[in-house]
Design an enzyme around this catalytic site. Structure first.
Site, PDB file in Angstrom:
ATOM      1  N   SER A 167     -14.101   2.253  -7.191  1.00 41.90           N
ATOM      2  CA  SER A 167     -15.229   2.436  -8.107  1.00 41.90           C
ATOM      3  C   SER A 167     -14.855   3.429  -9.209  1.00 41.90           C
ATOM      4  CB  SER A 167     -16.483   2.876  -7.361  1.00 41.90           C
ATOM      5  OG  SER A 167     -16.203   3.984  -6.546  1.00 41.90           O
ATOM      6  N   SER A 168     -14.045   4.432  -8.895  1.00 41.08           N
ATOM      7  CA  SER A 168     -13.739   5.413  -9.949  1.00 41.08           C
ATOM      8  C   SER A 168     -12.810   4.821 -11.008  1.00 41.08           C
ATOM      9  CB  SER A 168     -13.176   6.704  -9.358  1.00 41.08           C
ATOM     10  OG  SER A 168     -12.140   6.433  -8.471  1.00 41.08           O
ATOM     11  N   GLU A 208      -7.069  10.371 -14.527  1.00 36.67           N
ATOM     12  CA  GLU A 208      -7.260  10.669 -13.094  1.00 36.67           C
ATOM     13  C   GLU A 208      -6.254  11.734 -12.633  1.00 36.67           C
ATOM     14  OE1 GLU A 208      -8.999   7.933 -10.830  1.00 36.67           O
ATOM     15  OE2 GLU A 208      -8.873   9.270  -9.112  1.00 36.67           O
ATOM     16  N   GLU A 233       0.837  -1.211   0.000  1.00 35.07           N
ATOM     17  CA  GLU A 233       0.000   0.000   0.000  1.00 35.07           C
ATOM     18  C   GLU A 233       0.864   1.249   0.000  1.00 35.07           C
ATOM     19  OE1 GLU A 233      -3.116   0.100  -1.127  1.00 35.07           O
ATOM     20  OE2 GLU A 233      -3.627  -1.319   0.467  1.00 35.07           O
ATOM     21  N   TYR A 286      -4.016  12.386   0.393  1.00 32.90           N
ATOM     22  CA  TYR A 286      -3.273  11.514  -0.525  1.00 32.90           C
ATOM     23  C   TYR A 286      -2.134  12.242  -1.228  1.00 32.90           C
ATOM     24  CZ  TYR A 286      -2.434   8.073  -4.203  1.00 32.90           C
ATOM     25  OH  TYR A 286      -1.846   7.162  -5.044  1.00 32.90           O
ATOM     26  N   ASP A 326      -4.565   0.811  -9.246  1.00 33.98           N
ATOM     27  CA  ASP A 326      -5.993   0.512  -9.352  1.00 33.98           C
ATOM     28  C   ASP A 326      -6.382   0.186 -10.793  1.00 33.98           C
ATOM     29  OD1 ASP A 326      -5.823   1.283  -6.768  1.00 33.98           O
ATOM     30  OD2 ASP A 326      -6.915   3.158  -7.007  1.00 33.98           O
TER      31      ASP A 326
END
Ligand code: GLA
Length: 387
Positions: free
Chosen positions: A129-130, A162, A33, A224, A174
């Site tokens: 989800s995005s 993004e 991560e 982030y 992702d």
């Protein structure tokens, strides 16, 4: 599901003549991560839940979007002639961003589209989800316009949109996990050069359980980007005396030797996490290959501690879910997954303990946090497809 979404498309857009149906999954990261923008390894997998879509080409330049997840918003319209991020456009900034990114990458989008989406990934849960919407949009464009874009390129275009359209400096994990997903496999990806291998996940007698904190977060307004900058600053300090490209180039020992050049204590902690987490991910994948699931779980737990104490992206909700999970017999490993600051955790739980897990963790969470968590036993699915 295909029948339901086609029927809804006809209801919303008049008829479903010429409309085609598609799907792209969500993803969960098992370990690794906040390593993907540090040139490290990640180990995510695609899920069987995701975003369903129906699309039809138009004869003009209009773009009309409708989401069954946000029905009260109705049809949101824009145009190929006006591809700019726009607060009012809400969720449609994700598909719009991908259409824009195709143009930036030299693909010709020569007609507008009517697009209906229906996602079954809990919204804002940290299961991407995005990115799923981005990949399904790219897949629609590639398939319906015959552009022949590879799935890996779809991932890169999704990330580009993004970063440059939606303003989140996310890494590649992702979109890559979603575009390249393979049933029953996780993807061991080296983000420094995008080399990867599939690793079969054979959890004999155990399940992957997602616990959703229901604390909403938006990456854009979270910390982030700040974490990313802290890592970049730490890297610069190390580079002043050592020729490395990214924090992922260091192992624990090398980091301990050079860490004193990072003067800012927070930056030093962030860099420590990035280095140790990358090494943990490499160790976790080799544990899995040796069928040592216990060690894999232990490394997941260590990952959470590092994200909590050094990277500081967990918070009370995620910590409660994980710390309560650790108390349950039959939990092999549990950690937050995704960006953090809310979202969800991933746990590997023995079959016979899943019921107790959901009951105990659910009760303790509600007592402490004041609202309920949601639990999902998930399966590893494949990448985007036509339905
Ligand atoms: C988000 C980002 C990914 C990755 C994770 C943290 O999901 O989109 O690129 O950085 O956070 O590992």
């Amino acid at each position: 599901m295909k029948d339901i979404i086609i029927k809804k498309f006809a209801e919303v857009f008049g008829d479903a003549e010429g409309a085609e149906a598609f799907f792209a999954p969500g993803r969960v990261n098992l370990i690794g991560e906040h390593t993907d923008y540090n040139g490290g390894h990640v180990f995510p997998c695609a899920l069987t839940i995701g975003t369903y879509a129906v699309a039809r080409k138009r004869e003009d330049n209009k773009l009309r979007f409708y989401s069954m997840n946000f029905e009260r918003l109705g049809i949101i319209e824009s145009s190929l002639d006006n591809l700019e991020p726009d607060k009012e456009a809400g969720w449609t900034n994700y598909p719009k961003g991908v259409i824009w990114a195709f143009g930036e990458k030299g693909y010709k989008i020569n007609c507008g589209f009517d697009i209906l989406l229906n996602g079954n990934i809990p919204n804002g849960s940290g299961l991407s989800s995005s990115a799923s919407v981005e990949v399904v949009t790219g897949y629609i464009l590639s398939e319906m316009l015959g552009l022949g874009v590879s799935n890996q390129e779809l991932a890169l275009i999704g990330q580009f949109s993004e970063n440059n359209f939606n303003g989140v400096n996310c890494g590649i994990m992702d979109q890559f996990a979603i575009a390249m997903g393979k049933k029953d496999n996780a993807i061991f990806l080296d983000t420094s050069d995008l080399s990867f291998e599939y690793a079969p996940i054979k959890l004999d007698g155990a399940k992957i359980v997602i616990s959703c904190s229901n604390k909403k977060r938006g990456l854009g307004d979270s910390k982030y980007n700040e974490r990313r900058t802290e890592c970049e600053e730490a890297l610069k300090a190390i580079q002043s005396g050592m020729g490395i490209n990214s924090l992922g180039d260091l192992d624990e020992e090398q980091f301990e030797q050079v860490k004193s050049v990072i003067k800012d204590e927070d930056q030093r902690k962030r860099a420590k996490h990035a280095v140790y987490e990358n090494q943990r991910t490499i160790k976790a994948v080799s544990a899995l290959k040796n069928n040592d699931i216990e060690l894999f779980g232990k490394l997941m737990n260590e990952s959470h501690v590092s994200l909590r104490d050094d990277y500081e992206v967990t918070g009370e909700e995620l910590d409660t879910l994980v710390e309560e999970a650790w108390k349950v017999d039959g939990v092999i490993g549990s950690r937050m997954t995704g960006a953090g600051f809310g979202g969800c955790t991933v746990s590997i739980v023995k079959d016979e303990a899943v019921g107790t897990f959901i009951e105990n963790v659910g009760k303790a969470y509600k007592d402490r946090i004041g609202y309920a968590a949601d639990f999902y036993v998930v399966e590893i699915g494949s990448g985007p497809c036509r339905l």
